[in-house]
Design a protein around this motif. Structure first.
Motif, PDB file in Angstrom:
ATOM      1  N   ASP A  75     -13.425  13.057 -17.493  1.00  0.00           N
ATOM      2  CA  ASP A  75     -12.919  11.895 -16.772  1.00  0.00           C
ATOM      3  C   ASP A  75     -13.918  10.750 -16.853  1.00  0.00           C
ATOM      4  O   ASP A  75     -13.539   9.581 -16.983  1.00  0.00           O
ATOM      5  N   ASN A  76     -15.222  11.085 -16.752  1.00  0.00           N
ATOM      6  CA  ASN A  76     -16.257  10.059 -16.941  1.00  0.00           C
ATOM      7  C   ASN A  76     -16.123   9.395 -18.296  1.00  0.00           C
ATOM      8  O   ASN A  76     -16.215   8.168 -18.424  1.00  0.00           O
ATOM      9  N   LEU A  77     -15.913  10.213 -19.333  1.00  0.00           N
ATOM     10  CA  LEU A  77     -15.834   9.691 -20.695  1.00  0.00           C
ATOM     11  C   LEU A  77     -14.698   8.692 -20.839  1.00  0.00           C
ATOM     12  O   LEU A  77     -14.838   7.665 -21.503  1.00  0.00           O
ATOM     13  N   PHE A  78     -13.561   9.005 -20.228  1.00  0.00           N
ATOM     14  CA  PHE A  78     -12.412   8.105 -20.330  1.00  0.00           C
ATOM     15  C   PHE A  78     -12.771   6.733 -19.773  1.00  0.00           C
ATOM     16  O   PHE A  78     -12.465   5.702 -20.380  1.00  0.00           O
ATOM     17  N   VAL A  79     -13.438   6.711 -18.613  1.00  0.00           N
ATOM     18  CA  VAL A  79     -13.824   5.438 -18.008  1.00  0.00           C
ATOM     19  C   VAL A  79     -14.922   4.767 -18.823  1.00  0.00           C
ATOM     20  O   VAL A  79     -14.928   3.538 -18.973  1.00  0.00           O
ATOM     21  N   PHE A  80     -15.853   5.547 -19.367  1.00  0.00           N
ATOM     22  CA  PHE A  80     -16.895   4.969 -20.216  1.00  0.00           C
ATOM     23  C   PHE A  80     -16.277   4.258 -21.424  1.00  0.00           C
ATOM     24  O   PHE A  80     -16.746   3.190 -21.833  1.00  0.00           O
ATOM     25  N   ILE A  81     -15.238   4.865 -22.003  1.00  0.00           N
ATOM     26  CA  ILE A  81     -14.558   4.238 -23.134  1.00  0.00           C
ATOM     27  C   ILE A  81     -13.986   2.880 -22.724  1.00  0.00           C
ATOM     28  O   ILE A  81     -14.105   1.882 -23.447  1.00  0.00           O
ATOM     29  N   LEU A  82     -13.366   2.832 -21.540  1.00  0.00           N
ATOM     30  CA  LEU A  82     -12.805   1.576 -21.056  1.00  0.00           C
ATOM     31  C   LEU A  82     -13.907   0.539 -20.811  1.00  0.00           C
ATOM     32  O   LEU A  82     -13.749  -0.639 -21.142  1.00  0.00           O
ATOM     33  N   ILE A  83     -15.031   0.982 -20.235  1.00  0.00           N
ATOM     34  CA  ILE A  83     -16.126   0.046 -19.938  1.00  0.00           C
ATOM     35  C   ILE A  83     -16.716  -0.517 -21.222  1.00  0.00           C
ATOM     36  O   ILE A  83     -16.893  -1.736 -21.366  1.00  0.00           O
ATOM     37  N   LEU A  84     -17.054   0.356 -22.172  1.00  0.00           N
ATOM     38  CA  LEU A  84     -17.668  -0.104 -23.420  1.00  0.00           C
ATOM     39  C   LEU A  84     -16.726  -1.004 -24.195  1.00  0.00           C
ATOM     40  O   LEU A  84     -17.154  -1.966 -24.844  1.00  0.00           O
ATOM     41  N   GLY A  85     -15.437  -0.710 -24.141  1.00  0.00           N
ATOM     42  CA  GLY A  85     -14.467  -1.570 -24.811  1.00  0.00           C
ATOM     43  C   GLY A  85     -14.315  -2.903 -24.105  1.00  0.00           C
ATOM     44  O   GLY A  85     -14.215  -3.954 -24.747  1.00  0.00           O
ATOM     45  N   SER A  86     -14.309  -2.876 -22.759  1.00  0.00           N
ATOM     46  CA  SER A  86     -14.155  -4.108 -21.990  1.00  0.00           C
ATOM     47  C   SER A  86     -15.321  -5.057 -22.212  1.00  0.00           C
ATOM     48  O   SER A  86     -15.134  -6.278 -22.312  1.00  0.00           O
ATOM     49  N   PHE A  87     -16.540  -4.510 -22.317  1.00  0.00           N
ATOM     50  CA  PHE A  87     -17.734  -5.337 -22.538  1.00  0.00           C
ATOM     51  C   PHE A  87     -17.998  -5.588 -24.021  1.00  0.00           C
ATOM     52  O   PHE A  87     -18.970  -6.255 -24.366  1.00  0.00           O
ATOM     53  N   ALA A  88     -17.138  -5.041 -24.900  1.00  0.00           N
ATOM     54  CA  ALA A  88     -17.282  -5.231 -26.350  1.00  0.00           C
ATOM     55  C   ALA A  88     -18.694  -4.892 -26.821  1.00  0.00           C
ATOM     56  O   ALA A  88     -19.323  -5.665 -27.564  1.00  0.00           O
ATOM     57  N   VAL A  89     -19.194  -3.731 -26.396  1.00  0.00           N
ATOM     58  CA  VAL A  89     -20.544  -3.318 -26.783  1.00  0.00           C
ATOM     59  C   VAL A  89     -20.564  -2.988 -28.269  1.00  0.00           C
ATOM     60  O   VAL A  89     -19.718  -2.228 -28.747  1.00  0.00           O
ATOM     61  N   PRO A  90     -21.497  -3.571 -29.054  1.00  0.00           N
ATOM     62  CA  PRO A  90     -21.591  -3.228 -30.476  1.00  0.00           C
ATOM     63  C   PRO A  90     -21.755  -1.733 -30.665  1.00  0.00           C
ATOM     64  O   PRO A  90     -22.474  -1.070 -29.908  1.00  0.00           O
ATOM     65  N   ARG A  91     -21.084  -1.171 -31.650  1.00  0.00           N
ATOM     66  CA  ARG A  91     -21.063   0.276 -31.830  1.00  0.00           C
ATOM     67  C   ARG A  91     -22.454   0.873 -32.023  1.00  0.00           C
ATOM     68  O   ARG A  91     -22.719   1.982 -31.566  1.00  0.00           O
ATOM     69  N   GLU A  92     -23.349   0.133 -32.684  1.00  0.00           N
ATOM     70  CA  GLU A  92     -24.668   0.692 -32.947  1.00  0.00           C
ATOM     71  C   GLU A  92     -25.525   0.780 -31.678  1.00  0.00           C
ATOM     72  O   GLU A  92     -26.551   1.456 -31.667  1.00  0.00           O
TER      73      GLU A  92
END
Length: 340
Positions: free
Chosen positions: A80-97
């Motif tokens: 469940d944490n991972l699902f929210v982490f995915i949303l957060i990283l996508g929302s902030f457009a964090v560079p993949r590297e």
């Protein structure tokens, strides 16, 4: 279970060493790990947890079952944490590297916060057994919320605390590598990298409010509670890259977690009744809890993947007739033009 201070010190030292090693690897070569690399590291962390549990079985009496049950509960809730982490990283457009760095900082903060919550929870449990009523009620409420909510939201919304941080700290619009501070037109500002780290840390505080009472429903031994949390969190970064795309297919994950939290909530209430009243209420053995949790997670995963497969086939079937209609309509138009 009497844990010597040197055992606690050695455990914490090893965890800090693993985090330092992870950070050194990420700093030396920022990159998005391949599926193979992520799978290797997840296997390493899972193997370490299994070896730790085997060691407990050799040196303690029955504590290994408590550890494995708690570890599986925490690992499943980490999904469940991972699902929210995915949303957060996508929302902030964090560079993949740089996503590994964000996740590692989030995990380090999670270990810190959960260590504090575990200490507070252990003190409360030792002082007043009635606290299990509160834990049980909270887990039952959380289970109800998961079921009534029908799953996770598809977007991340900043909470009031993060918005307050933004008002206090001027934030730049763009990243500056992995830096937390930068200068824009001569003005020192924080970068979105710092904000996303704060968001991940705040999110894990909320998740800890669910997971800590849940594992206290399995065991009240602080050392087992802490190590189960630690082993569940340490491989979370690599798990993000390994099954990030698969999480969208686990459509029944929320319902499976709700069933587990509800079960543990009932277990806590029964334990509280046993400890605080003269009622002869049954207590649920840890081995039964382990079987229920594993079966629930297995059924949730299988049913989720079957539904995702059915939905994919239904989508393909829905596209087929439309494509055929478009093709057929084109031929009819061509015949009509030829006859004219």
């Amino acid at each position: 279970m009497d844990i010597a201070p040197w055992v606690w010190a050695a455990t914490i030292a090893v965890l800090l060493g693993v985090i330092a090693l992870d950070f050194a690897i990420i700093t030396r070569r920022p990159h998005e790990p391949s599926m193979r690399e992520a799978a290797v590291w997840v296997s390493v962390y899972v193997s370490l947890a299994v070896l730790f549990g085997i060691g407990l079985s050799a040196f303690t009496d029955g504590q290994a079952v408590d550890f494995f049950t708690g570890w599986i509960v925490e690992y499943s809730m980490s999904m469940d944490n991972l699902f929210v982490f995915i949303l957060i990283l996508g929302s902030f457009a964090v560079p993949r590297e740089h996503r590994q760095r964000v996740l590692l900082v989030g995990i380090a903060l999670a270990l810190l916060f959960r260590g504090l919550f575990i200490a507070a929870g252990a003190a409360a449990v030792n002082t007043f057994a009635g606290v299990f009523y509160l834990f049980g009620a909270f887990l039952l409420y959380t289970a109800w919320k998961l079921v009534s909510g029908g799953g996770e939201d598809d977007e991340y919304e900043e909470n009031a605390a993060l918005k307050a941080v933004r008002r206090i700290l001027p934030t730049s619009d763009t990243y500056d590598g992995h830096k937390l501070l930068t200068r824009v037109n001569g003005t020192r500002m924080v970068t979105p990298m710092l904000m996303v780290m704060i968001a991940v840390g705040m999110t894990d505080i909320l998740f800890a409010l669910d997971s800590i009472p849940a594992i206290f429903g399995i065991t009240q031994e602080p050392y087992l509670v802490f190590t189960a949390n630690a082993f569940a969190l340490m491989g979370l970064r690599q798990l993000y890259f390994l099954i990030g795309g698969l999480l969208n297919k686990l459509v029944y994950l929320s319902y499976g977690l709700a069933a587990i939290l509800g079960f543990i909530g009932v277990k806590l209430v029964l334990h509280a009744l046993h400890e605080t009243t003269d009622l002869h209420v049954p207590e649920i053995p840890t081995m039964v809890s382990l079987v229920v949790i594993v079966v629930t997670l297995g059924a949730t995963t299988v049913l989720s993947l079957l539904k995702s497969r059915r939905d994919a086939r239904a989508d393909q079937g829905a596209d087929g007739p439309e494509a055929a209609d478009r093709s057929g309509g084109g031929d009819d138009d061509l015949d009509e033009r030829v006859s004219l």
